[in-house]
Design an enzyme around this catalytic site. Structure first.
Site, PDB file in Angstrom:
ATOM      1  CB  CYS A  23     -12.637  17.977  23.675  1.00 22.25           C
ATOM      2  SG  CYS A  23     -11.588  17.407  25.029  1.00 22.25           S
ATOM      3  CG  HIS A  68      -0.995   4.090  17.503  1.00 23.59           C
ATOM      4  ND1 HIS A  68      -0.903   3.229  18.570  1.00 23.59           N
ATOM      5  CD2 HIS A  68      -0.002   4.994  17.640  1.00 23.59           C
ATOM      6  CE1 HIS A  68       0.122   3.588  19.316  1.00 23.59           C
ATOM      7  NE2 HIS A  68       0.679   4.656  18.790  1.00 23.59           N
ATOM      8  CD  GLU A 123     -11.259  11.369  26.748  1.00 26.55           C
ATOM      9  OE1 GLU A 123     -11.846  10.805  25.819  1.00 26.55           O
ATOM     10  OE2 GLU A 123     -11.652  12.442  27.247  1.00 26.55           O
TER      11      GLU A 123
END
Ligand SMILES: [Zn+2]
Length: 135
Positions: A23, A68, A123
């Protein structure tokens, strides 16, 4: 006590600073935020808060600020480059973890006067973070 939960879906990208896992690289998620509101008494329509009102207020904020976009820590070295390229970013004072995104949405909901008691941010299909009034 009554509770209602509204799910709001949005897409976001992020990466974690000072993190020794995958990550730390730019990647994205199809996130699901579950906003839970509570009230001791129902309004004249028999509701805690209209589901459509939760979508309008919180969903509208998410659409214009998080959806986005690349969510990045303010010290992320990529921030200046992405902004210069016109990429949509949302800058956070903390690492953009699921926990911190849940806390962000919780604070936005509370700031809008909604009786929020919990924000659960999924998530991935398998992992979620929860922010509640004790967080
Ligand atoms: Zn991630």
């Amino acid at each position: 006590m009554f509770q209602v939960t509204r799910e709001l879906r949005f897409c976001y990208g992020h990466r974690l600073l000072n993190y020794n896992g995958k990550c730390r690289f730019l990647h994205g998620h199809n996130g699901r935020a579950l906003i839970t509101l509570a009230a001791s008494n129902l309004d004249e329509l028999g509701m805690v808060v209209d589901f459509s009102e939760i979508k309008r207020v919180i969903g509208g904020w998410i659409d214009s600020h998080l959806d986005h976009r690349m969510l990045l820590h303010k010290d992320d070295p990529l921030l200046a480059y992405l902004q210069a390229q016109g990429e949509p970013v949302f800058v956070m004072d903390v690492n953009p973890t699921a926990e911190n995104i849940a806390r962000l949405i919780y604070k936005i909901a509370a700031g809008q006067g909604l009786p929020v008691v919990e924000v659960r941010l999924w998530e991935t299909e398998d992992a979620c973070a929860v922010c509640d009034s004790g967080s």
